[in-house]
Design a protein around this motif. Structure first.
Motif, mmCIF file in Angstrom:
data_model
loop_
_atom_site.group_PDB
_atom_site.id
_atom_site.type_symbol
_atom_site.label_atom_id
_atom_site.label_comp_id
_atom_site.label_asym_id
_atom_site.label_seq_id
_atom_site.Cartn_x
_atom_site.Cartn_y
_atom_site.Cartn_z
ATOM 1 N N SER A 113 66.844 58.540 32.431
ATOM 2 C CA SER A 113 67.655 57.650 31.593
ATOM 3 C C SER A 113 68.685 56.898 32.417
ATOM 4 O O SER A 113 69.057 55.769 32.089
ATOM 5 N N GLY A 114 69.180 57.531 33.481
ATOM 6 C CA GLY A 114 70.135 56.863 34.356
ATOM 7 C C GLY A 114 71.400 56.446 33.625
ATOM 8 O O GLY A 114 72.004 57.224 32.892
ATOM 9 N N LEU A 167 75.401 69.518 30.334
ATOM 10 C CA LEU A 167 74.946 68.136 30.489
ATOM 11 C C LEU A 167 74.353 67.608 29.186
ATOM 12 O O LEU A 167 74.480 66.419 28.870
ATOM 13 N N ALA A 168 73.729 68.485 28.431
ATOM 14 C CA ALA A 168 73.093 68.071 27.178
ATOM 15 C C ALA A 168 74.106 67.599 26.149
ATOM 16 O O ALA A 168 73.772 66.848 25.223
ATOM 17 N N THR A 195 73.421 65.949 37.246
ATOM 18 C CA THR A 195 74.867 66.137 37.195
ATOM 19 C C THR A 195 75.591 64.902 37.691
ATOM 20 O O THR A 195 76.564 64.441 37.065
ATOM 21 N N ARG A 196 75.128 64.349 38.807
ATOM 22 C CA ARG A 196 75.783 63.123 39.311
ATOM 23 C C ARG A 196 75.672 61.996 38.293
ATOM 24 O O ARG A 196 76.618 61.226 38.104
ATOM 25 N N THR A 197 74.552 61.886 37.619
ATOM 26 C CA THR A 197 74.370 60.841 36.616
ATOM 27 C C THR A 197 75.395 60.976 35.503
ATOM 28 O O THR A 197 76.035 59.998 35.098
ATOM 29 N N VAL A 198 75.556 62.190 34.994
ATOM 30 C CA VAL A 198 76.502 62.403 33.898
ATOM 31 C C VAL A 198 77.941 62.167 34.359
ATOM 32 O O VAL A 198 78.728 61.516 33.665
ATOM 33 N N ILE A 199 78.292 62.690 35.529
ATOM 34 C CA ILE A 199 79.645 62.480 36.049
ATOM 35 C C ILE A 199 79.908 60.989 36.244
ATOM 36 O O ILE A 199 80.980 60.472 35.877
#
Length: 560
Positions: free
Chosen positions: A108-109, A474-475, A541-545
C-alpha cells in the motif's frame, strides 16, 4: 488481517448465525468494531457483538456467542475463538493471517492509513489568521502545527479540505500598526496603544528605503503609505515564516475584500430576509439571543460603520456560498466568548450550527528553558515568536511537540528535552525508528539480502510474540488516522507512533533463550526465509512511521 477486515469477518459470521436461526438480520448493526484486549493472553482481538444484539434477538448472550464461536472457527485466518464472561468473544488469528498485514502495508505504501471515511465532506479549515501587525507568536504557532496536521488528517480520511488564512487588513489594529511605523520612522517613541519591538523599526526602515520621499508627505498621507507598504511587508514575512515551518494555505483571504465588494451588505440582506435583524437607536442589530447567545449583536453602528461581527457574518456566508459544508475555525484561548455568538449567527443564516460550523479552542503554550518560561522575543519584544521556537528546538521538534498534546490543554515546551538525543525526547524516539528501519534496509541491500517480491514473502514465519505484537500495532494505523480526523485530535497520531516505536524496539531487541532474533543475519549466519519475513515487517514499520510523521508535517529521516 487488519481490525477492519476482521470486523467484516465477525459481522459476516453474525449474519450467517442469524440466517441459520431464522432471526431478523436487521437487528444487526451496519458495522462493528473489534478491540485489542489489554491483556494479550485474552487473544488478539475481542468483540462484544453477542452482548450487543442478544437481547434484541431474544437469545441469551452466551448462547449466541457459542454459535458465533462455531461459525468464526471456520473463517479463514481465524485460529481460535473463546467465550469470556457474559459473552465476550476473544479471537486469535493464525500466524499467516497476522503476518499478511506486513505485505498489505508495504504494497500500500503511502496510501496505507488513508480511507474514504469522510469522503462526502467539504470542509473549510481556517487557522492561525494572526493579524499582520507582528510576527506569529507561539500561540499562533500551535495552530499552525495542529491546523496543518488536521488538514492532512482530514484529507487522509477522504474529506475535501480548503485551508484558509483570514488576513485582517482593516480596523483599528491596523491603524495602530501604521501609527507605530510612522513613529519609528520619525524616531519617536511608540504610541501608547501602539506596537513595540525591533521588528517595527526594521519594517519602518525598509519602507523608507523603498519609498525615500515618504516622510515628505503630510502626516495623514504618510500614515496611509506606511499602512499600505508596512502591512504588505509584515504579511510577506508571516507567509515566509509559515512556509519555512512547512505550512501552506490554499487561500489567503483579505478582510478588506469583504468591504470592497459589498459582502457585508449582502450578508445583512440575507439575515434580514431570514427575519433576524432589527433597528434600535439608529443601529442595525442581529437577534442572536433567539439562538442562545447572551445578548444581541450590532451589525451596523448608528454612524453607519460596520462592526467586526458584521465582517465575521460576511466571511462565514462567503465560505458557505463557496460550497463548503462545514466551516471549522481554530481560535486561541481568549476566544471562548466567541463561540456562542458565532453559533447563533450560523443559525440566523438558516444553518445547523452543529453541522455547518465548528469552533476549536487552543490553550496557551510556554517555551521553557532551564526550568523557567521564556517570556520575550529578542525581536518582537513582548512575545515568543515562531522563529524563536524554531531557533530553540527546530522545525520537526516544534511541529511534533505542538501536535502531540490535546489542543485544549496548556503545554510547556522544554528546550532541553526537545533538543536531546535521548529516548525521553518523543520526536527523537519516533524518528530514530524511521532511521533504524532505513539503515536495516540499506544494510540488507548492500549485503545482497533482498526483501524480494510479494511472492517470496512467507507471512506465517512471523509468529513470535513480539513480531505479532508489532503487527497488531501496525494494523491499528488506519483506525488511528480515522479517529484523529473525526475527533480533530492530531495528538492521537503522535501517541500512536510512540506505541509503534515501542513495539518496534521490543521486536528489534527480541531475545529467546538469550539469543537476539535478528532481522538480518550476523557474521557468517545463513540468510533464511525468516530473515526475509522480518525484512518485510521492518519495511512495514518504516512505512507506517513515515506515513504517520507525514501527517504531522514531520520528516522521517533515513539517517540520524
Amino acid at each position: 488481517m487488519t481490525p477492519a477486515k476482521l470486523s467484516e469477518v465477525v459481522l459476516a459470521a453474525a449474519r450467517a448465525v442469524f440466517a441459520a436461526r431464522g432471526l431478523d438480520s436487521s437487528l444487526l448493526p451496519a458495522s462493528i468494531s473489534v478491540e485489542r484486549p489489554r491483556n494479550p493472553e485474552h487473544g488478539d482481538y475481542a468483540s462484544t457483538i453477542a452482548m450487543q444484539v442478544a437481547k434484541r434477538a431474544g437469545v441469551p448472550p452466551r448462547e449466541l456467542a457459542q454459535a458465533l464461536v462455531e461459525e468464526l472457527g471456520q473463517a479463514p485466518g481465524v485460529r481460535s475463538v473463546e467465550i469470556a464472561g457474559p459473552g465476550f468473544l476473544n479471537i486469535r488469528l493464525d500466524a499467516a493471517a497476522a503476518g499478511e498485514l506486513a505485505r498489505l502495508v508495504v504494497e500500500s505504501g503511502e496510501s496505507y492509513g488513508k480511507s474514504d471515511k469522510l469522503a462526502k465532506q467539504k470542509i473549510n479549515l481556517e487557522f492561525v489568521s494572526a493579524n499582520p501587525t507582528g510576527p506569529v507568536h507561539i500561540g499562533g504557532v500551535r495552530w499552525a502545527a495542529v491546523g496543518d496536521a488536521l488538514a492532512r488528517l482530514l484529507r487522509a480520511a477522504g474529506a475535501e479540505v480548503g485551508t484558509e488564512y483570514y488576513f485582517n487588513d482593516a480596523g483599528s489594529q491596523i491603524d495602530r500598526f501604521a501609527n507605530s511605523l510612522l513613529a519609528a520612522a520619525k524616531g519617536d517613541p511608540a504610541p501608547d496603544d501602539g506596537y513595540g519591538g525591533a521588528y517595527i523599526a526594521e519594517i519602518a526602515q525598509t519602507v523608507i528605503q523603498e519609498h525615500q520621499d515618504i516622510l515628505k508627505l503630510n502626516e495623514a498621507e504618510a500614515r496611509e503609505e506606511f499602512r499600505r507598504y508596512g502591512v504588505d511587508l509584515m504579511f510577506a514575512e508571516i507567509k515566509k515564516s509559515l512556509t519555512d515551518f512547512g505550512v501552506h494555505f490554499d487561500t489567503y483571504f483579505n478582510e478588506k475584500d469583504l468591504h470592497d465588494r459589498g459582502a457585508l451588505g449582502h450578508a445583512l440582506d440575507r439575515l434580514t430576509a431570514q427575519g433576524h435583524t432589527y433597528e434600535r437607536d439608529g443601529a442595525v442589530w442581529l437577534r442572536t439571543t433567539d439562538f442562545g447567545d447572551d445578548k444581541d449583536r450590532v451589525l451596523r453602528k448608528s454612524d453607519g460603520d460596520w462592526t467586526y461581527f458584521a465582517a465575521d457574518c460576511a466571511y462565514y456566508l462567503d465560505k458557505r456560498e463557496r460550497g463548503f459544508d462545514r466551516v471549522v475555525i481554530m481560535l486561541g484561548a481568549d476566544h471562548h466568548g466567541y463561540i456562542g455568538r458565532m453559533k447563533a449567527m450560523s443559525a440566523c443564516f438558516g444553518d445547523d450550527p452543529a453541522v455547518n460550523l465548528e469552533i476549536l479552542i487552543g490553550q496557551l503554550v510556554n517555551l521553557v528553558r532551564d526550568g523557567a518560561p521564556v517570556r520575550m522575543s529578542k525581536r518582537a519584544g513582548t512575545v515568543v515568536t515562531l522563529e524563536d521556537l524554531v531557533d530553540a528546538i527546530g522545525v520537526d521538534a516544534s511541529r511534533y511537540a505542538l501536535a502531540r498534546y490535546s489542543s485544549d490543554s496548556p503545554i510547556d515546551i522544554d528546550v532541553e528535552l526537545w533538543t536531546s538525543a535521548k529516548s525521553e525526547n518523543p520526536v527523537y524516539y519516533v524518528q530514530y525508528v524511521a532511521a533504524r528501519t532505513a539503515s536495516i534496509a540499506r544494510n540488507a541491500a548492500e549485503s545482497g539480502h533482498a526483501r524480494g517480491t510479494a511472492a517470496d514473502f512467507r507471512p506465517e514465519l512471523l509468529h513470535l510474540d513480539r513480531e505479532l505484537e508489532l503487527l497488531k500495532t501496525l494494523a491499528e494505523f488506519p483506525a488511528a488516522v480515522e479517529s484523529a480526523a473525526e475527533l480533530r485530535e492530531p495528538h492521537r497520531v503522535a501517541r500512536y507512533l510512540e506505541e509503534v516505536a515501542t513495539a518496534y524496539h521490543r521486536f528489534y531487541d527480541n531475545k529467546i533463550d538469550g539469543k537476539i532474533q535478528r532481522i538480518l543475519p550476523a557474521g557468517d549466519e545463513e540468510f533464511t526465509e525468516t530473515h526475509r519475513a522480518r525484512l518485510w515487517l521492518n519495511e512495514a514499520t518504516r512505512t507506517v512511521i513515515s506515513n504517520g510523521l507525514s501527517l504531522l508535517g514531520v520528516s522521517a529521516p533515513e539517517r540520524m
